[in-house]
Every structure is written in C-alpha cells, then in structure tokens.
Design a protein around this motif. Structure first.
Motif, PDB file in Angstrom:
ATOM      1  N   TYR A  75       0.821  -1.210   0.000  1.00 35.43           N
ATOM      2  CA  TYR A  75       0.000   0.000   0.000  1.00 35.43           C
ATOM      3  C   TYR A  75       0.855   1.260   0.000  1.00 35.43           C
ATOM      4  N   VAL A  76       0.195   2.362  -0.387  1.00 36.72           N
ATOM      5  CA  VAL A  76       0.810   3.677  -0.236  1.00 36.72           C
ATOM      6  C   VAL A  76       0.243   4.285   1.042  1.00 36.72           C
ATOM      7  N   ARG A  77       1.122   4.931   1.778  1.00 39.38           N
ATOM      8  CA  ARG A  77       0.741   5.481   3.075  1.00 39.38           C
ATOM      9  C   ARG A  77       0.757   6.997   3.025  1.00 39.38           C
ATOM     10  N   PHE A  78      -0.105   7.597   3.831  1.00 46.82           N
ATOM     11  CA  PHE A  78      -0.216   9.044   3.963  1.00 46.82           C
ATOM     12  C   PHE A  78      -0.055   9.428   5.433  1.00 46.82           C
ATOM     13  N   ALA A  79       0.397  10.640   5.677  1.00 43.13           N
ATOM     14  CA  ALA A  79       0.451  11.153   7.044  1.00 43.13           C
ATOM     15  C   ALA A  79      -0.975  11.397   7.527  1.00 43.13           C
ATOM     16  N   VAL A  80      -1.159  11.430   8.832  1.00 46.27           N
ATOM     17  CA  VAL A  80      -2.463  11.783   9.397  1.00 46.27           C
ATOM     18  C   VAL A  80      -2.549  13.307   9.376  1.00 46.27           C
ATOM     19  N   SER A  81      -3.032  13.845   8.270  1.00 45.88           N
ATOM     20  CA  SER A  81      -3.139  15.297   8.105  1.00 45.88           C
ATOM     21  C   SER A  81      -4.362  15.814   8.866  1.00 45.88           C
ATOM     22  N   VAL A  82      -4.482  17.113   8.937  1.00 48.56           N
ATOM     23  CA  VAL A  82      -5.636  17.730   9.586  1.00 48.56           C
ATOM     24  C   VAL A  82      -6.930  17.273   8.916  1.00 48.56           C
ATOM     25  N   GLN A  83      -6.951  17.266   7.582  1.00 53.65           N
ATOM     26  CA  GLN A  83      -8.163  16.879   6.865  1.00 53.65           C
ATOM     27  C   GLN A  83      -8.527  15.418   7.114  1.00 53.65           C
ATOM     28  N   LEU A  84      -7.544  14.528   7.020  1.00 55.01           N
ATOM     29  CA  LEU A  84      -7.823  13.108   7.243  1.00 55.01           C
ATOM     30  C   LEU A  84      -8.231  12.843   8.688  1.00 55.01           C
ATOM     31  N   ASP A  85      -7.575  13.505   9.625  1.00 56.66           N
ATOM     32  CA  ASP A  85      -7.917  13.342  11.031  1.00 56.66           C
ATOM     33  C   ASP A  85      -9.349  13.817  11.291  1.00 56.66           C
ATOM     34  N   ARG A  86      -9.717  14.934  10.718  1.00 62.85           N
ATOM     35  CA  ARG A  86     -11.066  15.475  10.897  1.00 62.85           C
ATOM     36  C   ARG A  86     -12.119  14.502  10.350  1.00 62.85           C
ATOM     37  N   LEU A  87     -11.881  13.967   9.149  1.00 57.60           N
ATOM     38  CA  LEU A  87     -12.830  13.018   8.575  1.00 57.60           C
ATOM     39  C   LEU A  87     -12.919  11.741   9.413  1.00 57.60           C
ATOM     40  N   LYS A  88     -11.779  11.241   9.852  1.00 57.63           N
ATOM     41  CA  LYS A  88     -11.760  10.022  10.672  1.00 57.63           C
ATOM     42  C   LYS A  88     -12.538  10.249  11.966  1.00 57.63           C
ATOM     43  N   ARG A  89     -12.328  11.393  12.617  1.00 55.74           N
ATOM     44  CA  ARG A  89     -13.021  11.689  13.877  1.00 55.74           C
ATOM     45  C   ARG A  89     -14.533  11.783  13.677  1.00 55.74           C
ATOM     46  N   ARG A  90     -14.952  12.315  12.539  1.00 57.60           N
ATOM     47  CA  ARG A  90     -16.386  12.433  12.266  1.00 57.60           C
ATOM     48  C   ARG A  90     -17.018  11.077  11.962  1.00 57.60           C
ATOM     49  N   LEU A  91     -16.292  10.205  11.275  1.00 58.73           N
ATOM     50  CA  LEU A  91     -16.873   8.949  10.814  1.00 58.73           C
ATOM     51  C   LEU A  91     -16.562   7.743  11.695  1.00 58.73           C
ATOM     52  N   ASP A  92     -15.485   7.813  12.457  1.00 51.77           N
ATOM     53  CA  ASP A  92     -15.090   6.667  13.289  1.00 51.77           C
ATOM     54  C   ASP A  92     -14.275   7.154  14.480  1.00 51.77           C
ATOM     55  N   PRO A  93     -14.912   7.894  15.397  1.00 51.24           N
ATOM     56  CA  PRO A  93     -14.152   8.482  16.509  1.00 51.24           C
ATOM     57  C   PRO A  93     -13.426   7.460  17.387  1.00 51.24           C
ATOM     58  N   GLN A  94     -13.951   6.231  17.464  1.00 53.31           N
ATOM     59  CA  GLN A  94     -13.281   5.211  18.284  1.00 53.31           C
ATOM     60  C   GLN A  94     -12.025   4.675  17.621  1.00 53.31           C
ATOM     61  N   GLY A  95     -11.863   4.884  16.317  1.00 52.21           N
ATOM     62  CA  GLY A  95     -10.718   4.337  15.603  1.00 52.21           C
ATOM     63  C   GLY A  95      -9.588   5.307  15.356  1.00 52.21           C
ATOM     64  N   THR A  96      -9.651   6.499  15.945  1.00 59.28           N
ATOM     65  CA  THR A  96      -8.643   7.512  15.635  1.00 59.28           C
ATOM     66  C   THR A  96      -7.258   7.173  16.166  1.00 59.28           C
ATOM     67  N   GLU A  97      -7.197   6.451  17.267  1.00 58.00           N
ATOM     68  CA  GLU A  97      -5.901   6.158  17.874  1.00 58.00           C
ATOM     69  C   GLU A  97      -5.020   5.272  16.995  1.00 58.00           C
ATOM     70  N   CYS A  98      -5.639   4.354  16.264  1.00 56.36           N
ATOM     71  CA  CYS A  98      -4.869   3.429  15.430  1.00 56.36           C
ATOM     72  C   CYS A  98      -4.987   3.760  13.940  1.00 56.36           C
ATOM     73  N   PHE A  99      -5.435   4.963  13.607  1.00 59.18           N
ATOM     74  CA  PHE A  99      -5.652   5.350  12.212  1.00 59.18           C
ATOM     75  C   PHE A  99      -4.331   5.412  11.453  1.00 59.18           C
ATOM     76  N   MET A 100      -4.283   4.673  10.348  1.00 54.45           N
ATOM     77  CA  MET A 100      -3.108   4.643   9.484  1.00 54.45           C
ATOM     78  C   MET A 100      -3.608   4.852   8.050  1.00 54.45           C
ATOM     79  N   PRO A 101      -3.729   6.112   7.621  1.00 50.52           N
ATOM     80  CA  PRO A 101      -4.292   6.352   6.291  1.00 50.52           C
ATOM     81  C   PRO A 101      -3.428   5.757   5.183  1.00 50.52           C
ATOM     82  N   HIS A 102      -4.083   4.978   4.328  1.00 52.99           N
ATOM     83  CA  HIS A 102      -3.364   4.314   3.241  1.00 52.99           C
ATOM     84  C   HIS A 102      -4.340   3.934   2.131  1.00 52.99           C
ATOM     85  N   VAL A 103      -3.803   3.710   0.972  1.00 55.96           N
ATOM     86  CA  VAL A 103      -4.556   3.148  -0.146  1.00 55.96           C
ATOM     87  C   VAL A 103      -3.831   1.870  -0.536  1.00 55.96           C
TER      88      VAL A 103
END
Length: 160
Positions: A75-103
């Motif tokens: 996979y390709v990995r991305f940093a946890v940017s402000v935008q990605l963090d905001r979306l993750k918090r809105r859609l899956d607040p319980q999963g933010t601690e282990c969030f590893m944005p990737h495609v």
C-alpha cells in the motif's frame, strides 16, 4: 475516495500488480470506517455530514509499505493530516488512535521476498506524488463479502 484522475492512476497500479502476482483487482480507496453493523441510512447520513464539513484536498504519498496482513499486503501510506484526522473523527471516533491512512495496491498473502522488489520499484515510481481526495462513499464491502462483489453505493462529493 481519490478524484477520478487519481482513481484511474491507482486502479492502473492495482491492475498491474494483480496481473503480476495473480491477486484480486479492486477499486482504490482510503478506508475511514471499516466493517460496521450500522444501517445504510445511518452511514449515508454520517457521510453526508462529514462531506459537507470538508473540501477536496491533496495528500502526498509518504511511503510504500508492505505487511503480512491480507488487506494491507502492499500500500501507499499518507500522514495523518488535519483533513484526514477530521474526517476520521467524524466517521469513526473510536478508531482515531490506530488510524493509518493508506490506499492498498495489492491484497493477498504473498511472501515478503516476493513483494519487496515491487515495493522498491513503486517507491521510486511514486516518489513526490500526491493524491487528491474529492468524495466519501458508502461501500458495500467487508471481510465476509467477496472482493469482486464490493460495490460503491453512495458517493458524496466533499464540500456538499
């Protein structure tokens, strides 16, 4: 979800790897909320609210990585940017601690010695590349659904 141009680009990489390694082909995506028992209506409402609160954004690929996990084999990995963090918090607040944005670019159980040369090659090919994300989708997918049966059911453009 990546914008149409980046979706086509990433889909071509996924197809290339699927052909090379005999692995499944699938649509490129960055998961913000995984398997859930929430209803479609609830998910769609959550996606609409999150999309309305965000604008399209571009993220630089930070690295190409491999693991032994089937759905994160390559996979390709991305940093946890402000935008990605905001979306993750809105859609899956319980999963933010282990969030590893990737495609993911490859699903499968391949030995590391098989994936490593391709990862090195793709690291060079993707150096300096950014991916633009312009929508969120509700997708019918999951570990109990065959990959070929995954379907995008409700794409919602960011900023609407």
């Amino acid at each position: 979800m990546p914008c149409p141009e980046d979706t086509a680009f990433l889909a071509s990489l996924i197809g290339e790897l699927a052909t090379r390694f005999g692995t499944p082909n699938f649509a490129p995506h960055l998961t913000l909320r995984g398997d859930t028992d929430a209803t479609f209506e609830r998910l769609h409402d959550d996606v609409q609210a999150a999309a309305a609160a965000s604008q399209p954004f571009a993220e630089p690929i930070t690295t190409v990585e491999t693991t032994e996990a089937f759905f994160r084999a390559f996979y390709v990995r991305f940093a946890v940017s402000v935008q990605l963090d905001r979306l993750k918090r809105r859609l899956d607040p319980q999963g933010t601690e282990c969030f590893m944005p990737h495609v993911s670019l490859l699903y499968g159980n391949l030995p590391e010695e098989v994936k490593a040369p391709a990862a090195a090659e793709f690291s060079q090919r993707l150096a300096g590349r950014t991916i633009t994300f312009d929508r969120i989708s509700v997708v019918r997918s999951g570990q109990d659904i065959p990959i070929a049966d995954w379907t995008i059911q409700a794409p919602v453009p960011l900023g609407r």
